[in-house]
Design an enzyme around this catalytic site. Structure first.
Site, PDB file in Angstrom:
ATOM      1  N   LYS A 264       0.862  -1.187   0.000  1.00 35.50           N
ATOM      2  CA  LYS A 264       0.000   0.000   0.000  1.00 35.50           C
ATOM      3  C   LYS A 264       0.887   1.221   0.000  1.00 35.50           C
ATOM      4  CE  LYS A 264      -4.480   0.783   0.378  1.00 35.50           C
ATOM      5  NZ  LYS A 264      -5.513  -0.188  -0.007  1.00 35.50           N
TER       6      LYS A 264
HETATM    7  N1  GLU Z   1      -7.181  -0.017  -3.227  1.00 34.28           N
HETATM    8  C1  GLU Z   1      -7.951  -1.190  -3.527  1.00 34.28           C
HETATM    9  C2  GLU Z   1      -8.007  -2.109  -2.333  1.00 34.28           C
HETATM   10  O1  GLU Z   1      -7.837  -1.683  -1.195  1.00 34.28           O
HETATM   11  C3  GLU Z   1      -7.498  -1.861  -4.812  1.00 34.28           C
HETATM   12  C4  GLU Z   1      -6.103  -2.362  -4.827  1.00 34.28           C
HETATM   13  C5  GLU Z   1      -5.659  -2.896  -6.199  1.00 34.28           C
HETATM   14  O2  GLU Z   1      -6.483  -2.995  -7.083  1.00 34.28           O
HETATM   15  O3  GLU Z   1      -4.471  -3.191  -6.323  1.00 34.28           O
HETATM   16  O4  GLU Z   1      -8.301  -3.261  -2.440  1.00 34.28           O
END
Ligand code: GLU
Length: 424
Positions: free
Chosen positions: A114
């Site tokens: 993240k």
């Molecule tokens: N931000 C989204 C999540 O928390 C998508 C992450 C992604 O598609 O890599 O799942």
């Protein structure tokens, strides 16, 4: 297990500790050995960068950016980039770990990561956001990579920011590399269905749970906290399947209509109104604090972390909670909700539709081929449904909540893979 140091079961928690307390419980059920436990509790890489940006008025502001790779055991790490004034390292660490578990629950070949920038994108001009995004991408040029670490949208970011990231990364490499980022606009190699994907997965999870609880969608009512990309699409798709969405909320307030809020109408209002529901006339206003405790069948927290805590968990009247957001329930609230017999479809399962379609986007980019929307939806629905069933069966066989069951499924997969791969 002696190696497990007691992590406090906290409420308005440090999000990383909140993640860890569930991780510990699931590890105990699995009888995870010390070595693997220690590997999985520690993020593989944590990067913090300073990003000096010249604002439109000429002032130079230094923003702080983060990228945490929690694990790359199952494959390249995957996870969104959050732009929010409250972003901090502990939050990003927790969100990165949740991505590891999320990808493992739905069985896609990714580790978890993240990123984030501490900023308020809604108070910045498009030019300022663009410069910040390009500076961040440049700072992370050796972190990101199609087979290394693949960003995506999260709170405060969307296709526009992904386009800038893809472009900046591609410029640095002298060729277009679109598989390095997912959630891109369609014309840049984005996937059909990606925008709705998280909300769609929430809908599939909700219907699967309603089937187990014998709730008929055509007689069911629902309240949705958060009317961003996830909450609005989940609501619209649930409405299409007969569920009456009586309440929605966003930062501007909460809105209630006992006959059901017309979600298409509400979305149009939001889109014309700087992404806010303020001034919406299709519903009465409601105290936002009361939304989660309304006498409805289903609640969908689709906003932020720690909104269901020991303070309000006891007052929840719904029979089902489907977590569109990451980490909306504190660890302390888990026990209260479980003892009340409320089913929770946990975040790492319920909102995994987004990363699942991100995976499809990456696959399509690598193939240089485009799937139809129908194919994307069919495959992601199947993955969400199968994953729901796997977690449900695990909950029954271990006699644990759906949340702990999801962690058990995820940790088991990552731990087994680690055992085969080995360490130094
Ligand atoms: N931000 C989204 C999540 O928390 C998508 C992450 C992604 O598609 O890599 O799942």
């Amino acid at each position: 297990m002696a190696y497990i140091e007691p992590a406090p079961i906290t409420d308005k928690a440090n999000p990383f500790e909140s993640m860890m307390s569930r991780f510990q419980v699931a590890s105990q059920h699995l009888g995870l050995d010390d070595e693997v436990y220690n590997v999985l509790k520690s993020p593989a890489k944590q990067v913090i960068v300073s990003l000096p940006i010249t604002m439109d008025d000429g002032a130079l502001i230094v923003f702080e950016g983060y990228r945490v790779i929690h694990s790359n055991i199952l494959g390249p790490s995957k996870g969104g980039i959050r732009y929010d004034p409250e972003v901090n390292l502990d939050e990003i660490k927790a969100l990165a770990a949740w991505m590891t578990w999320k990808c493992a629950v739905v069985d896609i070949p990714y580790g978890g990561a993240k990123g984030g920038i501490r900023c308020n994108p809604y108070q910045m001009s498009p030019g300022e956001v663009e410069r910040l995004t390009r500076a961040y991408t440049t700072a992370m040029i050796d972190v990101f990579g199609t087979d290394r670490d693949i960003p995506a949208p999260d709170m405060g970011t969307g296709p526009r920011e992904m386009a800038w990231m893809m472009d900046q990364y591609s410029r640095a490499h002298g060729t277009t590399i679109n598989a390095v980022v997912t959630g891109k606009p369609l014309v840049l190699g984005g996937s059909l269905g990606r925008v709705e994907a998280t909300g769609r997965g929430v809908m599939v999870s909700a219907l699967s749970a309603m089937e187990k609880l014998r709730i008929n969608p055509y007689n069911a009512t629902c309240a949705i906290q958060g009317f961003g990309n996830v909450g609005s699409h989940a609501g619209l798709l649930l409405e299409e399947r007969g569920v009456k969405v009586v309440a929605i909320s966003d930062l501007s307030g909460a809105y209630y209509n006992e006959n059901g809020v017309n979600l298409k109408d509400a979305m149009e209002h939001r889109d014309k109104n700087k992404n806010q529901m303020k001034g919406y006339e299709g519903a009465e206003s409601l105290n936002p604090e009361d939304l989660l405790t309304l006498p409805v069948d289903v609640i969908v927290p689709a906003a932020k972390e720690d909104v269901i805590t020991s303070q309000n968990a006891d007052k929840i009247r719904a029979r089902l909670i489907v977590e569109g957001a990451n980490g909306p329930t504190s660890a302390e609230a888990d026990d209260i909700i479980h003892s009340k017999g409320i089913m929770v479809v946990p975040d790492i399962l319920a909102n995994a539709g987004g990363v699942t379609v991100s995976y499809f986007e990456w696959v399509q980019n690598r193939m240089g081929y485009k799937w139809t929307g129908e194919r994307v939806n069919r495959r992601s629905d199947r993955i969400m449904k199968d994953s729901f069933n796997k977690v449900y069966d695990t909950a029954v066989s271990y006699n644990v909540s759906m949340r702990i069951a999801a962690y058990i499924v995820a940790i088991d997969k990552v731990a087994k893979t680690y055992k085969y791969r080995g360490g130094f």
